[in-house]
Design a protein around this motif. Structure first.
Motif, PDB file in Angstrom:
ATOM      1  N   UNK A   1      52.912 -56.626 -51.155  1.00  0.00           N
ATOM      2  CA  UNK A   1      52.662 -55.436 -50.350  1.00  0.00           C
ATOM      3  C   UNK A   1      51.208 -55.010 -50.488  1.00  0.00           C
ATOM      4  N   UNK A   2      50.625 -54.582 -49.386  1.00  0.00           N
ATOM      5  CA  UNK A   2      49.222 -54.153 -49.349  1.00  0.00           C
ATOM      6  C   UNK A   2      49.075 -52.704 -48.861  1.00  0.00           C
ATOM      7  N   UNK A   3      50.204 -51.980 -48.854  1.00  0.00           N
ATOM      8  CA  UNK A   3      50.185 -50.609 -48.329  1.00  0.00           C
ATOM      9  C   UNK A   3      50.743 -49.587 -49.314  1.00  0.00           C
ATOM     10  N   UNK A   4      50.927 -49.961 -50.575  1.00  0.00           N
ATOM     11  CA  UNK A   4      51.398 -49.013 -51.563  1.00  0.00           C
ATOM     12  C   UNK A   4      52.861 -48.663 -51.443  1.00  0.00           C
ATOM     13  N   UNK A   5      53.636 -49.496 -50.752  1.00  0.00           N
ATOM     14  CA  UNK A   5      55.077 -49.313 -50.618  1.00  0.00           C
ATOM     15  C   UNK A   5      55.781 -50.614 -50.966  1.00  0.00           C
ATOM     16  N   UNK A   6      57.037 -50.548 -51.425  1.00  0.00           N
ATOM     17  CA  UNK A   6      57.778 -51.783 -51.681  1.00  0.00           C
ATOM     18  C   UNK A   6      57.886 -52.635 -50.424  1.00  0.00           C
TER      19      UNK A   6
ATOM     20  N   UNK B   1      46.227 -49.630 -53.178  1.00  0.00           N
ATOM     21  CA  UNK B   1      46.475 -48.345 -53.836  1.00  0.00           C
ATOM     22  C   UNK B   1      46.082 -48.373 -55.311  1.00  0.00           C
ATOM     23  N   UNK B   2      45.870 -49.575 -55.859  1.00  0.00           N
ATOM     24  CA  UNK B   2      45.579 -49.707 -57.290  1.00  0.00           C
ATOM     25  C   UNK B   2      44.111 -49.971 -57.593  1.00  0.00           C
ATOM     26  N   UNK B   3      43.216 -49.794 -56.630  1.00  0.00           N
ATOM     27  CA  UNK B   3      41.806 -50.122 -56.871  1.00  0.00           C
ATOM     28  C   UNK B   3      41.041 -48.977 -57.511  1.00  0.00           C
ATOM     29  N   UNK B   4      41.717 -47.855 -57.752  1.00  0.00           N
ATOM     30  CA  UNK B   4      41.093 -46.752 -58.482  1.00  0.00           C
ATOM     31  C   UNK B   4      39.877 -46.186 -57.779  1.00  0.00           C
TER      32      UNK B   4
ATOM     33  N   UNK C   1      38.865 -42.354 -49.559  1.00  0.00           N
ATOM     34  CA  UNK C   1      38.717 -43.338 -50.623  1.00  0.00           C
ATOM     35  C   UNK C   1      39.386 -44.640 -50.232  1.00  0.00           C
ATOM     36  N   UNK C   2      39.047 -45.699 -50.922  1.00  0.00           N
ATOM     37  CA  UNK C   2      39.703 -46.981 -50.673  1.00  0.00           C
ATOM     38  C   UNK C   2      41.179 -46.925 -51.017  1.00  0.00           C
ATOM     39  N   UNK C   3      41.532 -46.149 -52.041  1.00  0.00           N
ATOM     40  CA  UNK C   3      42.926 -46.095 -52.486  1.00  0.00           C
ATOM     41  C   UNK C   3      43.769 -45.107 -51.688  1.00  0.00           C
ATOM     42  N   UNK C   4      43.186 -44.463 -50.662  1.00  0.00           N
ATOM     43  CA  UNK C   4      43.956 -43.535 -49.828  1.00  0.00           C
ATOM     44  C   UNK C   4      45.085 -44.279 -49.120  1.00  0.00           C
ATOM     45  N   UNK C   5      46.248 -43.655 -49.054  1.00  0.00           N
ATOM     46  CA  UNK C   5      47.383 -44.265 -48.359  1.00  0.00           C
ATOM     47  C   UNK C   5      47.159 -44.201 -46.858  1.00  0.00           C
ATOM     48  N   UNK C   6      47.924 -44.995 -46.115  1.00  0.00           N
ATOM     49  CA  UNK C   6      47.780 -44.990 -44.661  1.00  0.00           C
ATOM     50  C   UNK C   6      48.143 -43.625 -44.099  1.00  0.00           C
ATOM     51  N   UNK C   7      49.113 -42.943 -44.702  1.00  0.00           N
ATOM     52  CA  UNK C   7      49.475 -41.610 -44.241  1.00  0.00           C
ATOM     53  C   UNK C   7      48.318 -40.637 -44.439  1.00  0.00           C
ATOM     54  N   UNK C   8      47.646 -40.743 -45.580  1.00  0.00           N
ATOM     55  CA  UNK C   8      46.491 -39.877 -45.849  1.00  0.00           C
ATOM     56  C   UNK C   8      45.362 -40.160 -44.861  1.00  0.00           C
ATOM     57  N   UNK C   9      45.164 -41.431 -44.533  1.00  0.00           N
ATOM     58  CA  UNK C   9      44.131 -41.791 -43.568  1.00  0.00           C
ATOM     59  C   UNK C   9      44.444 -41.229 -42.185  1.00  0.00           C
TER      60      UNK C   9
END
Length: 436
Positions: free
Chosen positions: A216-221, A80-83, A19-27
């Protein structure tokens, strides 16, 4: 806009990818499970023809749910917020990132050629990108990152930086001396400098009171738990006179700092996070955009479009050539992005530095700069360390005249570079120099 037929690369019967909202770790984990040994994330990047209308409207007409960066404050789009969106649209650069499910829904594929009435210029694989430090090659960095995630290790917090003052010359680091920064009367005042990296230690005492804008564009602070971003920001925009016996290590000490966290605390990202950061920096009018990141992947139309959009808006994107001792990697291999090679203290090309498409060179070996607390200072090597030398000098040149923006700034920096007795493929026009 005509639909494309589904080609062999994206099958309508295939199980949808990330998904688009998948984190980099998940990818990264999904790519490891896929086991094809490539740097592809499983998502896609679509570049639109100039003047072809709104990318959002074009994608919506294909039945896709979109998230447009303009719907976020200052275009600070948090992926991470694009649902459940099928696509994220980056309007400043005319690019969208589309999920595998979105490709299937719209009937798009890489293999199919765009119809004559299509607004789409190209469709490409999305790739992983990495912080370009030391001499590690990209695939090894990819495997190391996935292994760290699987093991649940906090390797970045265990990393210790070693102080090294051997480069101290006349109260400044060897890199600043080589670039003639101490002699410059410029400070970068009034110039916005964006550093797209692993973030920044926002509490570092050397930056207290400085104007800093973050996203931030990676879902982290934005807070940097890696150290790569803080080090690069230190070289580009660090203080003129650090406390105590610390040598000067920063160039544009009065510039406004824009911190875009496009790489995670593990030093990993993707085309989506990087392109979103580029879109944000351009939207916010950053005259200089520094990117010490990349991968050994081919020239990508999306990065080329972003670089051209930046030049058209009076911004200059500067990127590390890479450390694989091979051809210049992406995004630095795009013709609209200034590629930077690394030099040793003897002003010879570093043995890890990539070659080929090269505009300019800068100090990249044993560079002293800021790192996150409690260590505060450390040395690193790589084309990553060379790139902020060029970015900092670019900010000084930009301060000399409001006309030195975009392509004019690019041209002036190459004209001022100190020639070196090496092939252009290794050092470009030579060693970057600060203005008087």
């Amino acid at each position: 806009m005509a639909k494309k037929t589904v080609g062999s690369g994206v099958s309508a019967q295939a199980t949808p990818g990330p998904n688009l909202s998948s984190s980099i770790d998940e990818l990264l984990l999904a790519a490891t499970a896929r086991g094809d040994g490539t740097l592809r994330t499983g998502r896609y990047v679509v570049t639109f023809k100039e003047g072809a209308g709104s990318p959002t409207d074009n994608l919506t007409s294909l039945g896709l749910r979109t998230a447009d960066a303009r719907d976020f404050a200052d275009q600070s789009l948090e992926i991470a917020d694009v649902g459940d969106a099928h696509a994220i649209v980056l309007p400043e650069i005319g690019v969208a990132v589309v999920s595998d499910l979105g490709m299937q829904t719209a009937g798009l594929s890489i293999e199919a050629e765009a119809a004559s009435d299509s607004a789409i210029q190209t469709i490409e694989d999305e790739y992983f990108v990495f912080a370009q430090q030391e001499t590690s090659d990209y695939l090894r960095g990819f495997l190391k990152a996935t292994e760290a995630i699987i093991a649940g290790l906090e390797l970045d917090q265990m990393r210790k930086e070693e102080l090294d003052f051997e480069a101290e010359v006349a109260g400044a680091t060897w890199g600043l001396v080589a670039c003639r920064v101490p002699q410059s009367s410029r400070s970068g005042a009034g110039v916005k400098v964006a550093v797209l990296d692993t973030g920044m230690d926002l509490g570092h005492p050397d930056f207290a009171g400085r104007p800093i804008v973050t996203s931030s564009f990676v879902g982290q602070p934005v807070q940097d738990l890696h150290s790569h971003g803080t080090h690069c920001i230190g070289t580009a925009c660090g203080p003129k006179a650090p406390a105590g016996s610390i040598p000067r290590y920063g160039i544009a000490h009065s510039a406004s700092i824009f911190v875009g966290k496009v790489l995670s605390n593990s030093g990993n990202g993707s085309s989506a996070s990087v392109l979103a950061g580029m879109n944000w920096a351009i939207a916010n009018g950053c005259a200089v955009i520094s990117m010490s990141l990349g991968s050994q992947s081919p020239v990508q139309a999306a990065y080329t479009a972003a670089g051209q959009a930046a030049l058209n808006r009076g911004c200059l994107i500067i990127a590390a050539a890479g450390n694989a001792s091979s051809n210049t990697g992406a995004p630095a291999n795009s013709p609209t992005i200034m590629s930077v090679g690394s030099l040793d203290q003897t002003l010879v090309p570093s043995n890890f530095s990539n070659f080929g498409k090269m505009e300019i060179a800068a100090p990249g070996r044993d560079v002293f700069s800021s790192v996150p607390r409690p260590t505060r200072y450390g040395t690193k090597s790589g084309t990553s360390m060379a790139t902020p030398h060029v970015a900092g000098c670019a900010a000084l040149w930009a301060q000399t005249s409001p006309s030195l923006r975009g392509q004019a700034l690019w041209n002036r920096m190459l004209q001022a570079a100190r020639p070196l007795p090496f092939p252009q493929a290794k050092v470009g026009r030579g060693l970057v120099q600060a203005p008087a």
